[in-house]
Write a protein that holds these residues in place. Structure first.
Motif, PDB file in Angstrom:
ATOM      1  N   TRP A 150       0.864  -1.172   0.000  1.00  0.00           N
ATOM      2  CA  TRP A 150       0.000   0.000   0.000  1.00  0.00           C
ATOM      3  C   TRP A 150       0.901   1.222   0.000  1.00  0.00           C
ATOM      4  O   TRP A 150       1.833   1.306   0.792  1.00  0.00           O
ATOM      5  N   VAL A 151       0.619   2.166  -0.881  1.00  0.00           N
ATOM      6  CA  VAL A 151       1.407   3.392  -0.946  1.00  0.00           C
ATOM      7  C   VAL A 151       0.576   4.525  -0.354  1.00  0.00           C
ATOM      8  O   VAL A 151      -0.586   4.712  -0.725  1.00  0.00           O
ATOM      9  N   PHE A 152       1.203   5.264   0.535  1.00  0.00           N
ATOM     10  CA  PHE A 152       0.591   6.444   1.145  1.00  0.00           C
ATOM     11  C   PHE A 152       1.452   7.638   0.765  1.00  0.00           C
ATOM     12  O   PHE A 152       2.674   7.588   0.880  1.00  0.00           O
ATOM     13  N   LEU A 163      -2.600   5.480  10.528  1.00  0.00           N
ATOM     14  CA  LEU A 163      -2.023   6.548   9.712  1.00  0.00           C
ATOM     15  C   LEU A 163      -2.837   7.834   9.800  1.00  0.00           C
ATOM     16  O   LEU A 163      -2.275   8.930   9.835  1.00  0.00           O
ATOM     17  N   ARG A 164      -4.158   7.704   9.873  1.00  0.00           N
ATOM     18  CA  ARG A 164      -4.982   8.911  10.045  1.00  0.00           C
ATOM     19  C   ARG A 164      -4.656   9.587  11.379  1.00  0.00           C
ATOM     20  O   ARG A 164      -4.623  10.818  11.462  1.00  0.00           O
ATOM     21  N   ALA A 165      -4.425   8.798  12.411  1.00  0.00           N
ATOM     22  CA  ALA A 165      -4.087   9.348  13.723  1.00  0.00           C
ATOM     23  C   ALA A 165      -2.734  10.054  13.687  1.00  0.00           C
ATOM     24  O   ALA A 165      -2.538  11.059  14.370  1.00  0.00           O
ATOM     25  N   VAL A 205      -3.451   9.624   3.889  1.00  0.00           N
ATOM     26  CA  VAL A 205      -4.387   8.657   3.320  1.00  0.00           C
ATOM     27  C   VAL A 205      -5.400   9.283   2.367  1.00  0.00           C
ATOM     28  O   VAL A 205      -6.320   8.612   1.925  1.00  0.00           O
ATOM     29  N   ALA A 206      -5.222  10.534   2.022  1.00  0.00           N
ATOM     30  CA  ALA A 206      -6.097  11.152   1.030  1.00  0.00           C
ATOM     31  C   ALA A 206      -5.829  10.498  -0.320  1.00  0.00           C
ATOM     32  O   ALA A 206      -4.714  10.075  -0.613  1.00  0.00           O
ATOM     33  N   SER A 207      -6.850  10.411  -1.130  1.00  0.00           N
ATOM     34  CA  SER A 207      -6.644   9.786  -2.443  1.00  0.00           C
ATOM     35  C   SER A 207      -7.012  10.769  -3.553  1.00  0.00           C
ATOM     36  O   SER A 207      -7.525  11.845  -3.300  1.00  0.00           O
ATOM     37  N   GLY A 208      -6.736  10.367  -4.760  1.00  0.00           N
ATOM     38  CA  GLY A 208      -7.109  11.167  -5.910  1.00  0.00           C
ATOM     39  C   GLY A 208      -6.086  12.196  -6.345  1.00  0.00           C
ATOM     40  O   GLY A 208      -6.322  12.932  -7.293  1.00  0.00           O
ATOM     41  N   GLN A 209      -4.961  12.250  -5.671  1.00  0.00           N
ATOM     42  CA  GLN A 209      -3.934  13.212  -6.032  1.00  0.00           C
ATOM     43  C   GLN A 209      -2.903  12.564  -6.965  1.00  0.00           C
ATOM     44  O   GLN A 209      -2.663  11.358  -6.881  1.00  0.00           O
ATOM     45  N   LEU A 210      -2.294  13.374  -7.802  1.00  0.00           N
ATOM     46  CA  LEU A 210      -1.225  12.911  -8.683  1.00  0.00           C
ATOM     47  C   LEU A 210       0.078  13.557  -8.237  1.00  0.00           C
ATOM     48  O   LEU A 210       0.100  14.737  -7.859  1.00  0.00           O
ATOM     49  N   TYR A 211       1.158  12.795  -8.309  1.00  0.00           N
ATOM     50  CA  TYR A 211       2.476  13.259  -7.879  1.00  0.00           C
ATOM     51  C   TYR A 211       3.449  13.111  -9.039  1.00  0.00           C
ATOM     52  O   TYR A 211       3.430  12.108  -9.743  1.00  0.00           O
ATOM     53  N   TRP A 212       4.302  14.112  -9.225  1.00  0.00           N
ATOM     54  CA  TRP A 212       5.303  14.087 -10.283  1.00  0.00           C
ATOM     55  C   TRP A 212       6.490  14.945  -9.869  1.00  0.00           C
ATOM     56  O   TRP A 212       6.419  15.717  -8.923  1.00  0.00           O
ATOM     57  N   ARG A 213       7.598  14.786 -10.599  1.00  0.00           N
ATOM     58  CA  ARG A 213       8.786  15.629 -10.383  1.00  0.00           C
ATOM     59  C   ARG A 213       8.760  16.786 -11.367  1.00  0.00           C
ATOM     60  O   ARG A 213       8.585  16.581 -12.567  1.00  0.00           O
TER      61      ARG A 213
END
Length: 165
Positions: free
Chosen positions: A16-18, A85-87, A97-105
């Motif tokens: 699982w990736v956070f 993790l939320r704690a 733990v938020a989802s829907g985001q995109l990450y890039w360099r």
């Protein structure tokens, strides 16, 4: 001793990736990893310790993995991980733990984050392109983490957001 070194996990281990919404550095990163390690040392499924590990990279990405050949994670144990993790989020100053985001360099090598419409707009403006390094937070195995967590946008599912030439 269920917490092991990440490098010892097989490629088939479940992962699982956070992703942190903001960089977590210094004392906050040390605290984050200490809390995660405490949780993983005690992590169990139906009373059985899970053979698990974690890895942290780029001040943003936490991968947690379980060798399910040894002991499989249960729905309750996975829920417990997300709850832990939320704690921790409030203590380190960033969501994990938020989802829907995109990450890039970006061009300077810094990790950036946006929602999908913004990423598409960045592509239209030429700020991201096929050769931009992106991070695949949807991976589900250690092998996928090792082989292609970071890859060129043109070679990932992110390509659908790029402007066709």
């Amino acid at each position: 001793m269920p917490l092991v070194n990440f490098e010892t996990l097989p490629n088939e281990a479940r992962a699982w990736v956070f992703a942190a919404a903001a960089p977590v550095t210094g004392a906050a990163a040390v605290a984050l990893l200490a809390m995660v390690d405490d949780h993983l040392r005690a992590w169990r499924a139906h009373g059985a310790p899970l053979v698990c590990a974690r890895e942290w990279r780029d001040d943003r990405f936490l991968v947690v993995a379980v060798d399910e050949a040894a002991t499989g994670a249960s729905g309750c144990s996975i829920d417990a991980l997300f709850h832990a993790l939320r704690a921790i989020e409030g203590q380190v100053g960033s969501s994990l733990v938020a989802s829907g985001q995109l990450y890039w360099r970006d061009a300077s090598g810094l990790v950036q984050v946006s929602d999908r419409p913004s990423f598409r707009a960045f592509a239209a403006a030429g700020r991201v392109a096929g050769d931009t390094s992106v991070f695949d937070t949807t991976i589900t195995s250690v092998g996928a983490w090792r082989a292609g967590f970071e890859r060129k946008a043109a070679d990932s599912w992110h390509a659908r957001f790029l402007v066709a030439s």
